[in-house]
Design an enzyme around this catalytic site. Structure first.
Site, PDB file in Angstrom:
ATOM      1  N   LEU A   1      26.656 -27.559 -38.707  1.00  0.00           N
ATOM      2  CA  LEU A   1      25.272 -26.454 -39.620  1.00  0.00           C
ATOM      3  C   LEU A   1      23.867 -26.434 -38.854  1.00  0.00           C
ATOM      4  O   LEU A   1      23.461 -27.831 -37.875  1.00  0.00           O
ATOM      5  CB  LEU A   1      25.345 -27.604 -41.025  1.00  0.00           C
ATOM      6  CG  LEU A   1      26.746 -27.586 -41.422  1.00  0.00           C
ATOM      7  CD1 LEU A   1      26.387 -28.464 -42.717  1.00  0.00           C
ATOM      8  CD2 LEU A   1      27.188 -26.230 -41.698  1.00  0.00           C
ATOM      9  N   ASP A   2      23.226 -25.609 -39.612  1.00  0.00           N
ATOM     10  CA  ASP A   2      21.833 -25.810 -39.024  1.00  0.00           C
ATOM     11  C   ASP A   2      20.702 -27.252 -39.963  1.00  0.00           C
ATOM     12  O   ASP A   2      21.848 -27.553 -40.551  1.00  0.00           O
ATOM     13  CB  ASP A   2      21.172 -24.628 -39.511  1.00  0.00           C
ATOM     14  CG  ASP A   2      21.906 -23.499 -39.388  1.00  0.00           C
ATOM     15  OD1 ASP A   2      22.000 -23.144 -37.949  1.00  0.00           O
ATOM     16  OD2 ASP A   2      21.450 -22.075 -39.085  1.00  0.00           O
ATOM     17  N   ARG A   3      20.120 -27.347 -39.345  1.00  0.00           N
ATOM     18  CA  ARG A   3      19.439 -28.365 -39.781  1.00  0.00           C
ATOM     19  C   ARG A   3      18.792 -28.462 -40.734  1.00  0.00           C
ATOM     20  O   ARG A   3      19.334 -29.719 -41.398  1.00  0.00           O
ATOM     21  CB  ARG A   3      17.750 -29.300 -38.947  1.00  0.00           C
ATOM     22  CG  ARG A   3      17.193 -30.533 -38.827  1.00  0.00           C
ATOM     23  CD  ARG A   3      15.989 -30.380 -38.145  1.00  0.00           C
ATOM     24  NE  ARG A   3      14.790 -28.872 -37.525  1.00  0.00           N
ATOM     25  CZ  ARG A   3      13.700 -28.996 -38.648  1.00  0.00           C
ATOM     26  NH1 ARG A   3      14.016 -30.121 -39.870  1.00  0.00           N
ATOM     27  NH2 ARG A   3      13.349 -28.000 -38.544  1.00  0.00           N
TER      28      ARG A   3
END
Length: 316
Positions: free
Chosen positions: A132-134
């Site tokens: 997942l993106d940050r």
């Protein structure tokens, strides 16, 4: 790991079972072959040429021997939504990277899980099945051993892992549901930013299914399922329809209502090694619930089936 040999596997070699029934990679089989007592039957060490009989219990030493030195344990708040012997599903907060990278050596999901398992006295190797993106919150699938990493990675390639996200978009999509089917590539100006492109313009196919849950004059909330797994896929796809995710400062604009892009991985379905299915859900985090209350009036109906998964019971 223990595997009971069935009548259908009577007379097969260990190698055949490892490859065809358990789906182990060449590297994993090689690791087991050269690990002391890596492959045993009834407590006795055997080679991959050993012929199995119905009723045999094949044992594989899949546990990790040590945690890599470069993975520093960090005491971080990382709720666990689901865990068994083969997989762990954290409910990732926003502003936490999935894995270590430049500038993020101690604040990631990998560091938090290393701390958890170090405290439990369990060696841990970080094996993310997806990322997942940050600033995307929610469910993340992590394999806990070599064998689960192999079959879950294969399941991901075959499309047997289903991920569903909730996004709050700035603007209103034209259709209540649909399929976004484009090609996607890295832009010439950046190693981070992605863009839609034509079929023969150096991109990879990207497919997203979506349906609108509710609307206001300024926003809509969608449930989105990425069929493919391209970097920033949902963010690029909705921005390409003129409705960027609220707060997405890369493909849209910063928001005064939320300090990150409003994207949450709320449901995850994945197979076990015996091919049954596990489904895990995670309620929307507080900042997205606050955003939803700010942009949607209370009389807008929300799909009840979805509501029971994403709205905490005390909020209903």
């Amino acid at each position: 790991m223990e595997y009971l040999i069935s009548e259908a596997s009577d007379g097969k070699s260990v190698l055949t079972v490892l490859k065809q029934e358990l789906g182990l990679s060449h590297a994993t089989v090689k690791h087991l072959k050269f690990k002391p007592m890596g492959i045993t039957v009834s407590g006795e060490h055997v080679t991959v040429r050993y012929i199995l009989r119905a009723g045999d219990v094949l044992s594989l030493a899949i546990e990790d021997d040590s945690t890599p030195d470069k993975l520093t344990p960090s005491d971080l708040d990382l709720p666990i939504a689901y865990e068994d012997a083969d997989a762990v599903v954290p409910n990732k907060p926003s502003n936490m990277p999935t894995h270590q990278s430049f500038g993020h050596y101690g604040d990631t999901v990998a560091n938090a899980l290393s701390y958890k398992y170090t405290n439990e006295g369990i060696p841990f190797v970080f094996r993310p099945v997806n990322r997942l993106d940050r600033n995307t919150s929610g469910l993340l699938l992590i394999a806990k051993n070599r064998i689960s990493a192999a079959y879950l990675s294969e399941a991901m390639k075959e499309g047997r892992i289903r991920k569903q996200y909730i996004a709050i978009l700035r603007g209103n999509l034209k259709d209540d549901s649909g399929v976004i089917d484009t090609y996607m590539r890295r832009t010439a100006e950046s190693i981070i930013v992605r863009e839609n492109c034509g079929e023969n313009e150096g991109g990879d196919r990207a497919i997203t299914e979506y349906r609108v849950i509710c609307r206001s004059d300024t926003h809509c909330m969608v449930c989105a399922s990425p069929i493919t797994g391209r970097t920033h896929q949902l963010r690029v796809h909705f921005a390409g329809l003129g409705c960027p995710i609220e707060g997405d400062d890369l493909y849209g604009a910063p928001s005064i209502l939320i300090d990150r892009h409003a994207l949450h991985s709320y449901m995850l379905t994945f197979p076990t090694k015996d091919q049954s299915k596990i489904t895990v859900s995670a309620p929307l985090h507080a900042d997205m619930l606050s955003l939803a209350r700010a942009v949607f009036s209370n009389d807008i109906p929300i799909d009840e089936e979805l509501k029971k998964h994403i709205i905490p019971k005390e909020k209903q």
